[in-house]
Design a protein around this motif. Structure first.
Motif, PDB file in Angstrom:
ATOM      1  N   UNK A   1       8.948   8.819   2.591  1.00  0.00           N
ATOM      2  CA  UNK A   1       9.960   9.835   2.016  1.00  0.00           C
ATOM      3  C   UNK A   1       8.999  11.202   2.051  1.00  0.00           C
ATOM      4  N   UNK A   2       9.518  12.158   1.450  1.00  0.00           N
ATOM      5  CA  UNK A   2       8.924  13.260   1.251  1.00  0.00           C
ATOM      6  C   UNK A   2       7.674  13.206   0.594  1.00  0.00           C
ATOM      7  N   UNK A   3       7.573  12.303  -0.344  1.00  0.00           N
ATOM      8  CA  UNK A   3       6.285  12.205  -1.400  1.00  0.00           C
ATOM      9  C   UNK A   3       5.485  10.930  -1.082  1.00  0.00           C
ATOM     10  N   UNK A   4       5.823  10.177   0.005  1.00  0.00           N
ATOM     11  CA  UNK A   4       4.899   8.890  -0.059  1.00  0.00           C
ATOM     12  C   UNK A   4       5.020   8.380   1.439  1.00  0.00           C
ATOM     13  N   UNK A   5       3.797   7.699   1.766  1.00  0.00           N
ATOM     14  CA  UNK A   5       3.713   6.691   2.891  1.00  0.00           C
ATOM     15  C   UNK A   5       3.559   5.312   2.270  1.00  0.00           C
ATOM     16  N   UNK A   6       4.142   4.138   2.943  1.00  0.00           N
ATOM     17  CA  UNK A   6       4.006   3.076   2.031  1.00  0.00           C
ATOM     18  C   UNK A   6       4.332   2.041   3.263  1.00  0.00           C
TER      19      UNK A   6
ATOM     20  N   UNK B   1       0.732  -1.067   0.039  1.00  0.00           N
ATOM     21  CA  UNK B   1      -0.125   0.064  -0.009  1.00  0.00           C
ATOM     22  C   UNK B   1       0.846   1.091   0.142  1.00  0.00           C
ATOM     23  N   UNK B   2       0.716   2.180  -1.259  1.00  0.00           N
ATOM     24  CA  UNK B   2       1.636   3.506  -1.054  1.00  0.00           C
ATOM     25  C   UNK B   2       0.679   4.551  -1.409  1.00  0.00           C
ATOM     26  N   UNK B   3       0.714   5.544  -0.469  1.00  0.00           N
ATOM     27  CA  UNK B   3      -0.025   6.689  -0.742  1.00  0.00           C
ATOM     28  C   UNK B   3       0.890   7.752  -1.250  1.00  0.00           C
ATOM     29  N   UNK B   4       0.946   8.177  -2.326  1.00  0.00           N
ATOM     30  CA  UNK B   4       1.660   9.312  -3.037  1.00  0.00           C
ATOM     31  C   UNK B   4       1.025  10.625  -2.799  1.00  0.00           C
ATOM     32  N   UNK B   5       1.968  11.732  -2.466  1.00  0.00           N
ATOM     33  CA  UNK B   5       1.492  13.100  -2.099  1.00  0.00           C
ATOM     34  C   UNK B   5       2.371  13.937  -2.521  1.00  0.00           C
ATOM     35  N   UNK B   6       2.104  15.291  -2.656  1.00  0.00           N
ATOM     36  CA  UNK B   6       3.012  16.320  -2.520  1.00  0.00           C
ATOM     37  C   UNK B   6       3.746  16.489  -1.450  1.00  0.00           C
ATOM     38  N   UNK B   7       4.764  17.121  -1.205  1.00  0.00           N
ATOM     39  CA  UNK B   7       5.821  16.984  -0.122  1.00  0.00           C
ATOM     40  C   UNK B   7       5.133  17.123   1.047  1.00  0.00           C
ATOM     41  N   UNK B   8       5.458  16.026   2.025  1.00  0.00           N
ATOM     42  CA  UNK B   8       4.779  15.819   3.334  1.00  0.00           C
ATOM     43  C   UNK B   8       5.659  16.861   4.436  1.00  0.00           C
TER      44      UNK B   8
END
Length: 696
Positions: A54-59, A8-15
């Motif tokens: 990472x700055x752009x994902x929670x997985x 499961x990976x949630x990709x975002x703008x910089x967190x």
């Protein structure tokens, strides 16, 4: 049943970099809790799950997830057999109704034997839900429970999250689990490094996630691995200039949350900036630029820094020079503030405190400063500290708050005051008072070192406490806007850990007197006692943190010692006492005595009439108390509670004999009262330390 890894990976703008580690831990926990609750994984598989941030994902990648919940065999119980059939053997309405609810006929129902008789029953197999139907709900609940202080919306979407969501990757083995979340639809694609990887990345299997991101996406997905890389890189870089890193854990977490593919760059700055106190330069580098500073073997700042870039530049020299240029401007500001501040003395700044309001009902910071100075003199006298040094330190302790340097870097309050005091040639110890009166700043922080600094620190915290309570600003529930709980613990730590014997009541009374004298603020006796009780009450948390049992703390609290140091000595003595073989019996005896005395409608004296002692057991107990009372009182008065309790432990045998052989509540009133007096006499000795009955 099939099992495979779940990605499961949630990709975002910089967190937010400071929040990334916390978000990742919560994301990891909530998903695993959901999978465990759904019985899709076991505890061992939960422990082997991999978290990524990472700055752009929670997985997360979870191994050995089964494709559906196990089927469950459920036995439904219906009416008793006796009530299920009529006299002619035909089924009753109750039986037919139960059969209908089970989707079958009465003939197909089973019989269930219990110790209360025979019942109709029906076994059904409830098919387990599929992973495909469960994961969307688990992920939705996870997103709702993440610790996000303020959620945002983006575009025309009604979705809310900490940052705009760009992609969702939900892969079971090699199969995409279809779902929609936060305005995006799941697939098997992701994004690599923003600059080093163009286009999308696709995965053919969940287990390929980390390797694919690194090899094709130039992303080190594991927060822990990326952090270890950064730590190794910056330590190695520091050695290249004959220095080492004073590692700041919070800064390392933040930098790890800023980069996906770390690349250290070491730079330098003009050594002329080293005239500025190194704390100022470090603050500029750390707080504004997220740079790591470098020190020599003597912990002195070197004119070098390390920044961790998020790219592998083809021209690292340009990156280095760009960062040096930015830092030069920052350090020039700090140098300007420093040189400007040196043009004025601390004494000249004190009057400027009049323009700063401490509290609308308590006056200006200047008025607070005068109260602290007056209270410091009283506290310093009790400590037998140098009153002149302490009072001068108290007078100047807030002066640096109106300096340019502290105005820019509030973190440096007190620190800058020490520098200014030392450069002005003020008496040794004044600068220490200015800096250390803020100590301890947090739980476990260092305490003020000198007696003079301790007196200023106590005065500062007591003034806040008494004044705020006096105008009704009490902590309520979990709200403590003025940090009074922390201040209370600081007061206790200084008094206990620095061996000051005086009590809380006299300190509070001194502060109350100064408020009355200097500002006409009357604080009644009830409020004063409330302040003392609140500060003393923090001792419970203080000793619980040291693994002292709550009952031990409560036993001492029942005696309300006014001196925290005295409280400390009692608690430690009682804690030792509880490990003895006699403690349990004596605690039970004291509890029994306490209950007997509470039931009396008149006051029981501790004076025993010896001529009324008739039973051997009561004569023996009284003689035993006679033999040790004087020594125990002497030990207790000297604060040697442990030795005193050890002597009292010898009463166990005569106390046990007394209760085994003597009728306390006899019909003869004089005998009854005399026996109660004997018990109160013994209880009074224990109460010089603690209420041992609480331990029972």
């Amino acid at each position: 049943m099939k099992n495979s890894s779940l990605l499961i990976e949630l990709g975002t703008e910089e967190l937010p970099p400071k929040a990334l580690k916390t978000l990742s831990n919560s994301f990891h926990k909530e998903i695993l809790d959901g999978l465990l609750a759904a019985e899709l994984i076991c505890a061992d598989d939960s422990a082997n799950a991999q978290r990524f941030a990472t700055p752009r994902r929670l997985a997360i990648v979870v191994p050995n997830v089964i494709e559906a919940q196990p089927d469950q065999s459920i036995e439904r119980r219906g009416p008793a057999v006796q009530a299920a059939f009529k006299d002619d053997g035909s089924p009753s309405p109750a039986a037919m109704g139960f059969a209908k609810s089970c989707g079958t006929t009465v003939e197909n129902l089973d019989r269930l034997e219990t110790d209360k008789g025979q019942w109709l029953s029906y076994k059904v197999v409830e098919k387990g839900k599929s992973l495909h139907s469960l994961v969307p709900e688990i992920l939705e609940q996870t997103v709702k429970r993440l610790p996000i202080a303020k959620r945002m919306r983006w575009g025309d979407s009604e979705a809310e999250f900490v940052r705009p969501v760009k992609w969702l990757n939900v892969l079971y083995g090699s199969e995409t689990i279809p779902m929609e979340l936060l305005g995006v639809t799941s697939d098997n694609t992701s994004r690599g490094h923003r600059f080093h990887c163009q286009g999308e990345l696709s995965f053919t299997a969940a287990d390929e996630y980390e390797a694919t991101l690194e090899e094709k996406g130039h992303v080190i997905a594991s927060f822990e691995r990326r952090q270890n890389m950064i730590s190794e890189q910056i330590h190695k870089a520091a050695k290249s200039v004959n220095g080492h890193i004073q590692l700041d854990a919070a800064l390392l977490d933040e930098v790890t949350g800023l980069v996906e593919y770390p690349s250290p760059v070491i730079g330098s700055f003009d050594s002329s900036f080293l005239e500025v106190p190194q704390e100022c330069l470090i603050s500029s580098m750390r707080d504004h630029q997220k740079y790591f500073h470098i020190v020599d073997a003597d912990e002195k700042l070197l004119p070098n820094f390390i920044t961790v870039s998020n790219i592998q530049s083809k021209n690292p020299t340009q990156v280095k020079e760009g960062n040096e240029k930015v830092l030069r401007a920052r350090l020039s500001d700090a140098q300007f503030f420093w040189r400007t501040d040196l043009k004025n003395t601390l004494e000249s700044r004190v009057q400027k405190l009049e323009s700063i309001t401490f509290h609308a009902k308590l006056g200006s910071l200047m008025q607070r400063n005068k109260r602290i100075e007056s209270l410091t003199g009283k506290v310093a006298a009790r400590m037998q500290a140098d009153q002149s040094i302490a009072e001068q330190g108290a007078k100047l302790c807030k002066a640096d708050l109106v300096s340019d340097m502290v105005g820019e870097f509030d973190y440096l309050q007190g620190i800058m005051g020490r520098y200014y005091a030392d450069l002005e040639g003020l008496p040794q110890g004044v600068g220490e008072c200015i800096e250390q009166h803020y100590w301890p700043k947090f739980a476990g922080d260092s305490l003020p070192e000198s007696l003079e600094a301790q007196s200023v620190s106590l005065a500062d915290k007591l003034d806040s406490f008494v004044g705020l309570y006096g105008v009704g600003e009490r902590p309520t529930g979990d709200k403590d806007p003025y940090g009074l709980r922390r201040a209370a613990l600081s007061i206790l730590r200084i008094l206990i850990e620095k061996d000051h014997e005086f009590g809380l009541s006299e300190l509070v009374s001194d502060s109350v007197g100064i408020y009355q004298e200097q500002q006409g603020l009357h604080i009644d006796n009830e409020t004063q006692q409330e302040i003392v009780d609140f500060i003393r009450g923090r001792l419970t948390a203080f000793y619980q943190a040291q693994d002292i049992p709550t009952k031990t703390i409560q036993s001492v609290m029942a005696c309300t010692p006014d001196s925290p140091l005295d409280f400390d000595q009692r608690v430690k003595a009682v804690n030792t006492f509880t490990t003895s073989n006699d403690a349990e019996n004596l605690a039970a005896a004291n509890k029994r005595i306490s209950n007997l005395l509470k039931k009396q409608t008149h006051e029981i004296s501790a004076q025993v009439e010896r001529e009324l002692l008739s039973e051997d057991a009561e004569i023996e107990l009284n003689a035993s108390i006679d033999s040790l009372e004087a020594d125990c009182i002497k030990l207790f008065n000297a604060g040697d509670y442990e030795a005193g309790l050890a002597k009292l432990s010898t009463l166990r045998v005569p106390v046990d004999r007394f209760f085994d052989n003597v009728m306390v509540m006899t019909d003869d009133e004089r005998l009854r009262n005399n026996r109660l007096s004997l018990l109160k006499r013994m209880q009074s000795l224990f109460l010089r330390v603690a209420d041992i009955a609480v331990l029972g």
